[in-house]
Design a protein around this motif. Structure first.
Motif, PDB file in Angstrom:
ATOM      1  N   SER A   1       0.855  -1.183   0.000  1.00 16.56           N
ATOM      2  CA  SER A   1       0.000   0.000   0.000  1.00 16.56           C
ATOM      3  C   SER A   1       0.893   1.236   0.000  1.00 16.56           C
ATOM      4  CB  SER A   1      -0.922   0.013   1.222  1.00 16.56           C
ATOM      5  OG  SER A   1      -0.162   0.054   2.411  1.00 16.56           O
ATOM      6  N   GLY A   2       0.319   2.382  -0.381  1.00 17.76           N
ATOM      7  CA  GLY A   2       1.042   3.631  -0.260  1.00 17.76           C
ATOM      8  C   GLY A   2       1.524   4.254  -1.549  1.00 17.76           C
ATOM      9  N   GLY A   3       1.293   3.628  -2.674  1.00 15.69           N
ATOM     10  CA  GLY A   3       1.725   4.226  -3.930  1.00 15.69           C
ATOM     11  C   GLY A   3       0.884   5.442  -4.283  1.00 15.69           C
ATOM     12  N   GLY A   4       1.295   6.161  -5.322  1.00 14.23           N
ATOM     13  CA  GLY A   4       0.534   7.315  -5.755  1.00 14.23           C
ATOM     14  C   GLY A   4       1.305   8.215  -6.696  1.00 14.23           C
ATOM     15  N   LEU A   5       0.731   9.392  -6.941  1.00 17.20           N
ATOM     16  CA  LEU A   5       1.326  10.389  -7.826  1.00 17.20           C
ATOM     17  C   LEU A   5       1.861  11.545  -6.988  1.00 17.20           C
ATOM     18  CD1 LEU A   5       1.825  11.740 -10.596  1.00 17.20           C
ATOM     19  CD2 LEU A   5      -0.544  12.557 -10.501  1.00 17.20           C
ATOM     20  N   VAL A   6       3.150  11.850  -7.161  1.00 22.59           N
ATOM     21  CA  VAL A   6       3.772  12.953  -6.430  1.00 22.59           C
ATOM     22  C   VAL A   6       4.641  13.758  -7.394  1.00 22.59           C
ATOM     23  CG1 VAL A   6       3.788  11.744  -4.218  1.00 22.59           C
ATOM     24  CG2 VAL A   6       5.758  11.545  -5.761  1.00 22.59           C
ATOM     25  N   GLN A   7       5.097  14.902  -6.918  1.00 21.86           N
ATOM     26  CA  GLN A   7       5.993  15.731  -7.720  1.00 21.86           C
ATOM     27  C   GLN A   7       7.448  15.454  -7.343  1.00 21.86           C
ATOM     28  OE1 GLN A   7       4.668  19.790  -7.098  1.00 21.86           O
ATOM     29  NE2 GLN A   7       3.277  19.661  -8.849  1.00 21.86           N
ATOM     30  N   ALA A   8       8.338  15.775  -8.253  1.00 25.54           N
ATOM     31  CA  ALA A   8       9.765  15.614  -7.984  1.00 25.54           C
ATOM     32  C   ALA A   8      10.150  16.362  -6.715  1.00 25.54           C
ATOM     33  CB  ALA A   8      10.578  16.123  -9.165  1.00 25.54           C
ATOM     34  N   GLY A   9      10.930  15.701  -5.866  1.00 21.00           N
ATOM     35  CA  GLY A   9      11.346  16.286  -4.606  1.00 21.00           C
ATOM     36  C   GLY A   9      10.467  15.910  -3.434  1.00 21.00           C
ATOM     37  N   ASP A  10       9.290  15.379  -3.722  1.00 20.84           N
ATOM     38  CA  ASP A  10       8.367  14.964  -2.662  1.00 20.84           C
ATOM     39  C   ASP A  10       8.800  13.648  -2.046  1.00 20.84           C
ATOM     40  OD1 ASP A  10       5.223  16.200  -4.101  1.00 20.84           O
ATOM     41  OD2 ASP A  10       6.871  17.220  -3.056  1.00 20.84           O
ATOM     42  N   SER A  11       8.058  13.271  -1.000  1.00 24.60           N
ATOM     43  CA  SER A  11       8.297  12.012  -0.316  1.00 24.60           C
ATOM     44  C   SER A  11       7.060  11.128  -0.402  1.00 24.60           C
ATOM     45  CB  SER A  11       8.648  12.254   1.155  1.00 24.60           C
ATOM     46  OG  SER A  11       9.829  13.008   1.286  1.00 24.60           O
ATOM     47  N   LEU A  12       7.285   9.829  -0.258  1.00 22.04           N
ATOM     48  CA  LEU A  12       6.204   8.856  -0.283  1.00 22.04           C
ATOM     49  C   LEU A  12       6.647   7.669   0.562  1.00 22.04           C
ATOM     50  CD1 LEU A  12       3.455   8.818  -1.789  1.00 22.04           C
ATOM     51  CD2 LEU A  12       4.557   7.452  -3.556  1.00 22.04           C
ATOM     52  N   ARG A  13       5.693   7.050   1.233  1.00 23.77           N
ATOM     53  CA  ARG A  13       6.009   5.897   2.054  1.00 23.77           C
ATOM     54  C   ARG A  13       5.186   4.705   1.611  1.00 23.77           C
ATOM     55  NH1 ARG A  13       4.680   4.517   8.347  1.00 23.77           N
ATOM     56  NH2 ARG A  13       6.691   3.600   8.938  1.00 23.77           N
ATOM     57  N   LEU A  14       5.875   3.634   1.253  1.00 32.48           N
ATOM     58  CA  LEU A  14       5.228   2.382   0.908  1.00 32.48           C
ATOM     59  C   LEU A  14       5.253   1.447   2.105  1.00 32.48           C
ATOM     60  CD1 LEU A  14       6.777   1.686  -2.623  1.00 32.48           C
ATOM     61  CD2 LEU A  14       4.773   3.056  -2.041  1.00 32.48           C
ATOM     62  N   SER A  15       4.200   0.656   2.223  1.00 36.88           N
ATOM     63  CA  SER A  15       4.128  -0.337   3.285  1.00 36.88           C
ATOM     64  C   SER A  15       3.751  -1.686   2.699  1.00 36.88           C
ATOM     65  CB  SER A  15       3.106   0.065   4.344  1.00 36.88           C
ATOM     66  OG  SER A  15       3.470   1.282   4.961  1.00 36.88           O
ATOM     67  N   CYS A  16       4.143  -2.728   3.398  1.00 36.36           N
ATOM     68  CA  CYS A  16       3.841  -4.083   2.947  1.00 36.36           C
ATOM     69  C   CYS A  16       3.614  -4.960   4.168  1.00 36.36           C
ATOM     70  CB  CYS A  16       4.983  -4.621   2.103  1.00 36.36           C
ATOM     71  SG  CYS A  16       4.823  -6.355   1.632  1.00 36.36           S
ATOM     72  N   VAL A  17       2.518  -5.685   4.144  1.00 32.33           N
ATOM     73  CA  VAL A  17       2.211  -6.624   5.223  1.00 32.33           C
ATOM     74  C   VAL A  17       2.351  -8.037   4.687  1.00 32.33           C
ATOM     75  CG1 VAL A  17       0.484  -7.442   6.842  1.00 32.33           C
ATOM     76  CG2 VAL A  17       0.659  -5.001   6.334  1.00 32.33           C
ATOM     77  N   ALA A  18       3.157  -8.817   5.378  1.00 35.38           N
ATOM     78  CA  ALA A  18       3.386 -10.202   4.986  1.00 35.38           C
ATOM     79  C   ALA A  18       2.606 -11.139   5.901  1.00 35.38           C
ATOM     80  CB  ALA A  18       4.875 -10.525   5.054  1.00 35.38           C
ATOM     81  N   SER A  19       2.089 -12.187   5.346  1.00 36.17           N
ATOM     82  CA  SER A  19       1.402 -13.205   6.134  1.00 36.17           C
ATOM     83  C   SER A  19       1.754 -14.573   5.589  1.00 36.17           C
ATOM     84  CB  SER A  19      -0.117 -12.980   6.093  1.00 36.17           C
ATOM     85  OG  SER A  19      -0.601 -13.058   4.769  1.00 36.17           O
ATOM     86  N   GLY A  20       1.552 -15.556   6.415  1.00 31.83           N
ATOM     87  CA  GLY A  20       1.878 -16.901   5.991  1.00 31.83           C
ATOM     88  C   GLY A  20       2.835 -17.565   6.956  1.00 31.83           C
ATOM     89  N   ARG A  21       2.990 -18.832   6.780  1.00 31.24           N
ATOM     90  CA  ARG A  21       3.718 -19.652   7.746  1.00 31.24           C
ATOM     91  C   ARG A  21       5.177 -19.264   7.898  1.00 31.24           C
ATOM     92  NH1 ARG A  21       5.309 -25.528   7.420  1.00 31.24           N
ATOM     93  NH2 ARG A  21       5.070 -25.226   5.188  1.00 31.24           N
ATOM     94  N   THR A  22       5.825 -18.850   6.813  1.00 33.36           N
ATOM     95  CA  THR A  22       7.254 -18.571   6.870  1.00 33.36           C
ATOM     96  C   THR A  22       7.584 -17.088   6.861  1.00 33.36           C
ATOM     97  OG1 THR A  22       7.416 -18.729   4.470  1.00 33.36           O
ATOM     98  CG2 THR A  22       7.825 -20.729   5.739  1.00 33.36           C
ATOM     99  N   ALA A  23       6.574 -16.217   6.968  1.00 33.75           N
ATOM    100  CA  ALA A  23       6.814 -14.777   6.858  1.00 33.75           C
ATOM    101  C   ALA A  23       7.780 -14.281   7.920  1.00 33.75           C
ATOM    102  CB  ALA A  23       5.496 -14.022   6.947  1.00 33.75           C
TER     103      ALA A  23
END
Length: 121
Positions: free
Chosen positions: A7-29
């Motif tokens: 989650s966390g993608g999007g459209l930004v301008q040069a010089g801006d910041s963005l934060r992506l996140s990822c949630v893992a699930s499953g037996r070996t995560a």
């Protein structure tokens, strides 16, 4: 088997910041390294960053070193803080698990569905 949801993608301008996140699930995560790759149309998927399963070690591609920071909240959640974004950072970003570095480069065992990041100039 590991499932990854970004989650966390999007459209930004040069010089801006963005934060992506990822949630893992499953037996070996909980025992897996987590990381990020990115891909633009017509090119191969490329390694961006990786964090070890315990969070003590990180690796970055030279193109993002000093601008991107990978972190891990716990065994199952990883973030990619992207600062000073450039138009050339535009890509689909994929969360990955089970990363290992080979002579030919980084590879991963599991992949998320990807999230689009677009940086306008």
């Amino acid at each position: 088997q590991v499932q990854l949801v970004e989650s966390g993608g999007g459209l930004v301008q040069a010089g801006d910041s963005l934060r992506l996140s990822c949630v893992a699930s499953g037996r070996t995560a909980s025992g897996s390294s987590l990381g990020w790759f990115r891909q633009v149309p017509g090119k191969e998927r490329e390694f961006v960053a990786r964090i070890s399963w315990g969070g003590s070690r990180t690796d970055y591609d030279d193109s993002v070193e000093g601008r991107f920071t990978i972190s891990r909240d716990n065994a199952n959640t990883v973030h990619l803080q992207m600062n000073s974004l450039k138009p050339e950072d535009t890509a689909v970003y994929y969360c990955a698990a089970g990363l290992l570095k080979y002579a030919s480069g980084w590879r991963a065992d599991y992949w998320g569905q990807g999230t689009q990041v677009t940086v306008s100039s």
